[in-house]
Design an enzyme around this catalytic site. Structure first.
Site, PDB file in Angstrom:
ATOM      1  CG  HIS A  76     -31.482  -3.569  21.573  1.00  8.81           C
ATOM      2  ND1 HIS A  76     -31.985  -4.053  20.393  1.00  8.81           N
ATOM      3  CD2 HIS A  76     -31.158  -4.662  22.313  1.00  8.81           C
ATOM      4  CE1 HIS A  76     -31.969  -5.375  20.427  1.00  8.81           C
ATOM      5  NE2 HIS A  76     -31.463  -5.774  21.579  1.00  8.81           N
ATOM      6  CD  GLU A  77     -28.935  -4.695  25.281  1.00  5.12           C
ATOM      7  OE1 GLU A  77     -29.631  -5.532  25.889  1.00  5.12           O
ATOM      8  OE2 GLU A  77     -28.398  -4.941  24.174  1.00  5.12           O
TER       9      GLU A  77
ATOM     10  CG  HIS B 206     -33.743  -7.033  25.754  1.00  3.33           C
ATOM     11  ND1 HIS B 206     -34.560  -7.938  25.118  1.00  3.33           N
ATOM     12  CD2 HIS B 206     -32.660  -6.882  24.954  1.00  3.33           C
ATOM     13  CE1 HIS B 206     -33.983  -8.313  23.973  1.00  3.33           C
ATOM     14  NE2 HIS B 206     -32.840  -7.673  23.852  1.00  3.33           N
TER      15      HIS B 206
ATOM     16  CG  HIS C  89     -40.318  -8.293  27.233  1.00  2.00           C
ATOM     17  ND1 HIS C  89     -39.808  -9.151  26.299  1.00  2.00           N
ATOM     18  CD2 HIS C  89     -41.609  -8.652  27.385  1.00  2.00           C
ATOM     19  CE1 HIS C  89     -40.757  -9.985  25.899  1.00  2.00           C
ATOM     20  NE2 HIS C  89     -41.856  -9.706  26.548  1.00  2.00           N
TER      21      HIS C  89
HETATM   22 ZN   LIG Z   1     -31.387  -7.746  22.331  1.00  2.00          ZN
END
Ligand SMILES: [Zn+2]
Length: 711
Positions: A483-484, A487, A490
């Protein structure tokens, strides 16, 4: 520049912050210097009488604020991962001044006028869509920052913003302090029966680190969760649970009670919104988001609740039956739910999280995650060198296939004392490209922070001993890491040159979680998992049979999980839209508690004991920027599940062509265009909620999606 600035890492123009040399006493001089420099630039930019151009408005402002943002970003980051009394004092002393500066900037009517002149200038129509977006976002943010207010109202507005920043910081401190304060020392290991053998050394190490004997249980997640899931001793679970759900409440130390602070935050936020002409804080909070109105979000959440609650109720009934039949727990309580669920999971799927954990060694997991990113997004990830704040922190670089540098990231994996719990991505530096004679280009840098249990024997030591066995992650922690990292990608793979809309900047809040939640899906794929596991004892990879069980268990209690998230989201949104906090009758912690109960009655299936205080430790909404935005997780999950379903439909989870399209249409464009456009560019149609319901194993019936309907 005075001589000392060369000795201050926060003022060093070096590309990367020298964290090893950064001391609390550097903070105030650096903030003084950078604030003065930024204010001088602002004043000069606002006072220019020449016709407004990109180069005499946008560029100088970006340059002046970038240095301050980077320095303060480093201080905030350090404060979160290496808290000390001296640093905390510096942070708190300077926070109001830094916040005041951003407030000043956001409400500077003269600068706002310069931006307006740009938007009305003859050149505007010829500019790229990216540059136009920078200007329209800036004008929106000036309005939200109070630039359109009369001088007196503007003063009130900035005073409120400062008050809010201070209160938010204190809220987080109270949660951290009350979390750290609790400890339970268990001498006799038999009292911990049920807790897996490989978890026990963590409790012993925690006791030793404090110079104590026995086992030390705290409320930090890696310590708290195994007790809730595994400890046979019901009274022990109850005691730890009650401590956890009453953190920072009236049941603990009065100075850590967040009750009054929450009311203060809600009242001040409401006043802020009222000054700008919004009915409530939620309405104001939605302006830079994809969702348009609080009512639309409520409808969205309730539609999901409507679909999920029957499943959740069925799952809960099953759990009650099982607990009564097999565990002799005829009155299932909140502190039994995780424990009974884990037993049911073991019985039904015949494996435990701890069994799977044996296979997820840190090295194998990281290698697998990097390989996945390399295949999907055509990059290379390699170890790199940088000064860090702790010997356990690692540093990497992401390169294009030709070897050119795209970005770098710090990885801080382990739980430590004085480090905030949870996992998060932070922006250490944003991309600035194609600047020609306007200054230096820069590649982006990320902070990736997790809180996994360190290798045994290394807890809180100066560094992990080379001889220590590698750390192990639960599959849940693997998903968090993915998940991290989503980010991070991105932020790091953006191709946008303008920092204001590069990476996550300028992306609508409720779409920011799209890449992170998207990447989580890959942590469920056999093609990905088989190559990223190595058992502690012998290096054996994850067996297919165990994987099949994990997959089968993936949607175990997914209805219960969904309604839990919806409970948080509804609570948050209603707090910020349906209660008038200026009414003295409402302005107390009981109002908050009553709402929590009402929301629980509406959507929850696990009803906590009376003293549970949902709000008091809800850092996301009271100190983390998710105020009236917690729904974003579900909103973005709809987007991410729908994006990922393209890979499922294609039948090849490692489809490099689809990966390239995701990178080009979603990651690379950042906030340079509306998220809905980016979604449609990738998926070829607007989003629907069906992919999420389907991925969660919840019934799909035909209906309108709230997001599609708003599109
Ligand atoms: Zn998040």
């Amino acid at each position: 520049m005075p001589f000392e600035t060369h000795l201050n890492p926060l003022l060093d123009a070096a590309a990367l912050t020298r964290f090893d040399a950064l001391r609390p006493e550097h903070v105030t001089p650096a903030v003084n210097h950078l604030l003065a420099a930024a204010r001088a630039t602002l004043a000069a930019t606002a006072a220019t009488t020449a016709a407004a151009t990109w180069d005499n408005v946008v560029t100088p402002l970006e340059d002046a604020t970038d240095r301050l943002a980077r320095a303060w970003g480093a201080v905030s980051h350090l404060n979160a991962v290496l808290d000390s009394p001296a640093l905390r004092a510096q942070y708190n002393d300077n926070l109001p001044r830094v916040t005041a500066f951003w407030t000043e900037l956001a409400q500077d009517a003269r600068l706002c006028a310069r931006y307006r002149a740009l938007s009305e200038g003859a050149d505007f129509d010829r500019w790229s869509a990216v540059k136009k977006k920078v200007i329209t976002n800036a004008l929106r943010d000036f309005r939200l920052g109070g630039a359109d207010l009369a001088p007196q109202e503007r003063q009130r507005f900035s005073a409120l913003r400062e008050q809010l920043a201070r209160a938010s910081a204190r809220f987080a401190e109270n949660v951290l302090d009350s979390t750290q304060h609790f400890e339970l020392l268990v001498d006799d290991v038999r009292a911990l029966a049920g807790v897996p053998d490989d978890v026990l050394p963590m409790y012993r190490a925690a006791a030793q680190a404090e110079g104590k004997d026995g086992h030390r249980i705290t409320l930090h997640a890696p310590s708290y969760l195994p007790i809730m899931q595994y400890a046979h001793d019901r009274a022990l679970r109850e005691r730890v649970y009650r401590a956890y759900v009453t953190r920072a409440s009236e049941f603990g130390r009065p100075e850590w009670d967040n009750g009054a602070l929450m009311v203060e935050l809600l009242r001040d936020r409401q006043q802020l919104a009222a000054l700008l002409g919004y009915r409530n804080y939620a309405q104001m909070s939605l302006v830079p988001k994809m969702a348009q109105e609080p009512g639309q979000v409520l409808e969205f959440l309730r539609e999901l609740a409507c679909r999920a609650k029957p499943h959740a109720e069925r799952e809960m009934a099953e759990l009650r039956d099982f607990a009564a039949r097999e565990l002799d727990l005829s009155d299932l309580q909140a502190w039994d739910v995780a424990y009974a669920s884990e037993r049911l999971r073991e019985q039904r799927f015949d494996y435990s999280e701890q069994e799977a954990r044996q296979y997820f060694s840190e090295d194998a997991v990281l290698a697998g995650l990097f390989r996945l990113s390399e295949i999907l997004f055509s990059v290379r990830i390699r170890p790199d060198q940088a000064a860090t704040w702790h010997p356990d922190v690692r540093f990497y670089r992401i390169e294009a296939p030709c070897g050119s540098l795209l970005g770098q990231f710090y990885l801080d994996l382990y739980t430590r004392s004085h480090k905030q719990g949870g996992a998060w991505h932070g922006n250490a530096r944003g991309r600035r490209g194609n600047r020609g004679n306007r200054g230096n280009d820069a590649t982006p840098v990320s902070f990736l922070t997790c809180n996994i249990a360190p290798p045994i024997g290394a807890s809180d030591g100066p560094a992990v001993a080379a001889s220590a066995a590698p750390a192990r992650l639960t599959h849940r922690e693997v998903i968090t890491l993915f998940h991290e990292f989503g980010h991070g990608l991105h932020h790091l793979l953006t191709r946008v040159d303008e920092p204001a809309v590069a990476g996550m900047h300028g992306v609508e809040w409720d779409a920011v979680e799209l890449p992170s939640q998207f990447l989580e899906n890959f942590a469920w794929q056999w093609e990905v998992l088989q190559g990223m596991t190595a058992r502690a004892a012998d290096g054996a990879p994850l067996p297919r049979s165990l994987y099949d069980k994990m997959r089968a268990a993936r949607n175990f209690q997914s209805g219960m999980q969904m309604v839990r998230q919806l409970e948080f989201a509804l609570f948050d949104l209603q707090l910020h839209s349906e209660i008038d906090w200026s009414q003295p009758a409402n302005a107390n912690a009981n109002t908050i508690q009553r709402l929590a109960r009402a929301v629980q009655r509406e959507v929850a299936v696990v009803i906590p004991p009376d003293e549970q205080r949902l709000g008091q430790s809800f850092t996301h909404i009271f100190s983390g920027g998710y105020a009236a935005g917690y729904y974003s997780y579900k909103w973005a999950e709809v987007l991410s599940a729908d994006c990922y379903s393209a890979f499922d439909e294609g039948g090849a989870p490692l489809d490099a062509a689809l990966g390239a399209r995701f990178r080009d249409q979603i990651l690379a464009v950042g906030g340079s265009r509306p998220a809905l456009e980016s979604f449609v560019a990738f998926r070829g149609r607007p989003p629907t909620i069906d992919a999420l319901l389907c991925a969660s194993g919840l019934d799909v019936t035909t209906g309108t999606s709230a997001i599609a309907a708003s599109a």
